[in-house]
Scaffold this active site. Structure first.
Site, PDB file in Angstrom:
ATOM      1  N   SER A 247       0.853  -1.191   0.000  1.00 38.08           N
ATOM      2  CA  SER A 247       0.000   0.000   0.000  1.00 38.08           C
ATOM      3  C   SER A 247       0.883   1.233   0.000  1.00 38.08           C
ATOM      4  O   SER A 247       2.115   1.132   0.051  1.00 38.08           O
ATOM      5  CB  SER A 247      -0.906  -0.003   1.222  1.00 38.08           C
ATOM      6  OG  SER A 247      -0.121   0.279   2.372  1.00 38.08           O
ATOM      7  N   LYS A 248       0.244   2.374  -0.044  1.00 37.32           N
ATOM      8  CA  LYS A 248       0.925   3.665  -0.097  1.00 37.32           C
ATOM      9  C   LYS A 248       2.004   3.789   0.990  1.00 37.32           C
ATOM     10  O   LYS A 248       3.030   4.429   0.808  1.00 37.32           O
ATOM     11  CB  LYS A 248      -0.150   4.750   0.087  1.00 37.32           C
ATOM     12  CG  LYS A 248       0.243   6.110  -0.391  1.00 37.32           C
ATOM     13  CD  LYS A 248       0.266   6.225  -1.904  1.00 37.32           C
ATOM     14  CE  LYS A 248       1.158   7.395  -2.298  1.00 37.32           C
ATOM     15  NZ  LYS A 248       1.886   7.225  -3.517  1.00 37.32           N
TER      16      LYS A 248
END
Ligand code: GLU
Length: 497
Positions: A247-248
């Site tokens: 994820s980010k």
């Protein structure tokens, strides 16, 4: 039967590593079998559509070298053209689908009650699965916004095969009745994607593992329409090195952010393809052609793959070092022009790289290629060239005080710079590397020095401002007569008295 595959993104955000891997596998598989890739934009969820996303998808595919032969098809357009209507009619007529009219509040209350009773949440029938035609007619006549749901058969085992995981069997009683057509009249993924896969003659579906739980519902739908489902290939999730889903928080994950960070599309494609797939031998650096030749579904691992940023850097370095210098120069220039006015590098704290981009973009081809040639073996990301090339391209490089402190106080240095300046200035033209080396050796002898180091290091500092960098003779030849004279004059002027 010829292979037909599709990449079918929803335009709901920037394509990330996982999406791009799916696109790559479609492309590799199609190339391997001389098949066809379709691009299908699954844009039926209006609420989640992000403007500009389709362009970003197309740009991302071009960046990693994924080509498609048919499309882009847009499901919103297909829906407006009535493509899905005959199948809606047929499912309603056969009783395989039914209308349901619960309000969002009623559905929420149902879910709450299910949670309270620790039951599986979802629509397992509600008030409408078994409603009579009269009730449905009445609700429709009253204009209630209804949805169309698939009738999942009860008390059955739904069996299907996944090409990565093998045979899968699911008790149909755990499957809720998915919405096929929403209240706004738009088809859902469950419906539109299956109809399109059939109508478009798709033979193999590569998609993320998050869809495997929906696969039995899709099998029911295919069966209800009397169609043969395509081969399903669910791809394992990609995790970060900490074991959690990528994820980010793991840094850049959007495909085009890697381009902005200075990665070559070829390197990124190679790296991403190897997360969860292996050619069956120990090859790692592989072109798209090589990967497509080796691409087999059995090479896809069922367990999750790990995104290792250090491996990406390593891969990138391999590509940068092996590209012909002319091609690399073009890539660096394109990169510099594209990023010159962007805040991307600054936002990552890479100020120096951001600042050097304008200089790279403004260089003439030959000079830029000379500088890149000097540094090709020493840089990884394209943004690295921005910092590394600077001392060679500016009029006067910035002097590293620790470098001058180390070398400019040596007793022989004034005479070394003076004698070198004299020899260089007397040249009719720019020298080559051999002349530079011979001259340095001659100066060593004249100055009575035991080693070449005390000649090489101060000259390097005088010419580039630092003690590190490419080979001295190479860089002298690159700078040429006039720039060496200017830099030696400046160094002579800065020597301690
Ligand atoms: N539109 C779906 C997604 O973006 C595609 C899944 C599929 O390939 O079938 O996740």
């Amino acid at each position: 039967m010829s292979v037909r595959v599709r990449y079918a993104p929803s335009p709901t955000g920037s394509p990330h590593v996982g999406n791009i891997r799916t696109a790559l596998y479609n492309s590799l598989f199609a190339r391997r079998h001389r098949g066809t890739v379709l691009l299908r934009i699954e844009d039926t969820d209006r609420a989640r559509a992000v403007p500009g996303c389709e362009e970003e998808i197309i740009e991302s595919l071009a960046y990693v070298g994924v080509e498609w032969q048919e499309g882009p098809f847009r499901q919103s357009e297909r829906s407006a053209q009535g493509v899905y209507q005959p199948y809606i009619d047929s499912l309603v007529e056969s009783g395989s689908a039914y209308f349901a009219f619960e309000t969002p509040e009623e559905l929420a209350a149902m879910r709450e009650e299910q949670s309270r009773l620790k039951l599986a949440t979802g629509y397992f029938g509600g008030a409408w699965r078994d409603a009579g035609p009269g009730d449905v007619e009445r609700a429709r006549a009253e204009g209630q916004p209804g949805v169309l749901r698939l009738r999942i058969p009860r008390d059955e085992t739904i069996a299907f095969q996944d090409a990565v995981r093998g045979d899968i069997e699911v008790d149909s009683n755990v499957l809720d009745d998915p919405v096929l057509i929403k209240a706004d009249g738009m088809p859902t993924y469950h419906f539109a994607a299956m109809v399109d896969d059939h109508l478009m003659g798709i033979t193999h579906v590569f998609r993320g593992e998050e869809w495997i739980a929906s696969a039995p519902k899709h099998i029911v739908l295919f069966r209800a329409l009397g169609w043969e489902p395509p081969v399903l290939v669910h791809l394992p999730v990609i995790k970060g090195k900490d074991g959690s889903k990528l994820s980010k928080r793991h840094g850049d994950t959007a495909c085009l952010d890697f381009r902005r960070a200075g990665f070559l599309g070829e390197a990124l494609a190679n790296f991403i393809a190897l997360i969860g797939w292996s050619p069956g031998d120990d090859r790692e650096v592989m072109s798209l052609d090589e990967m497509s030749e080796a691409f087999e579904i059995r090479g896809i691992q069922p367990s999750s793959g790990v995104f290792d940023p250090e491996k990406l850097d390593w891969m990138q370095g391999e590509y940068v070092r092996s590209l012909p210098t002319g091609a690399l120069t073009r890539k660096v220039r394109e990169y510099a022009s594209e990023l010159e006015n962007s805040d991307f590098l600054r936002a990552k704290g890479e100020e120096a790289a951001a600042e050097g981009l304008a200089l790279l973009a403004a260089q003439d081809e030959a000079r830029l290629m000379g500088a890149i040639g000097l540094l090709q073996q020493r840089c990884t990301r394209l943004s690295d060239f921005s910092v590394a090339c600077k001392p060679f391209l500016v009029d006067q490089p910035a002097m590293d005080p620790s470098a001058t402190a180390k070398w400019f106080g040596e007793p022989h240095v004034r005479e070394l710079f003076r004698a070198l300046r004299e020899k260089v200035a007397a040249l009719p033209d720019d020298p080559d590397e051999a002349w530079c080396e011979a001259t340095a050796r001659a100066l060593q002898a004249t100055l009575g020095l035991d080693k070449l180091g005390p000649v090489v290091h101060p000259i390097r500092v005088a010419l580039t401002g630092t003690t590190i960098g490419p080979g001295l003779f190479e860089l002298m030849a690159f700078l040429g007569r006039d720039r060496m004279v200017v830099r030696l004059d400046s160094a002579l002027g800065s020597l301690p008295a």
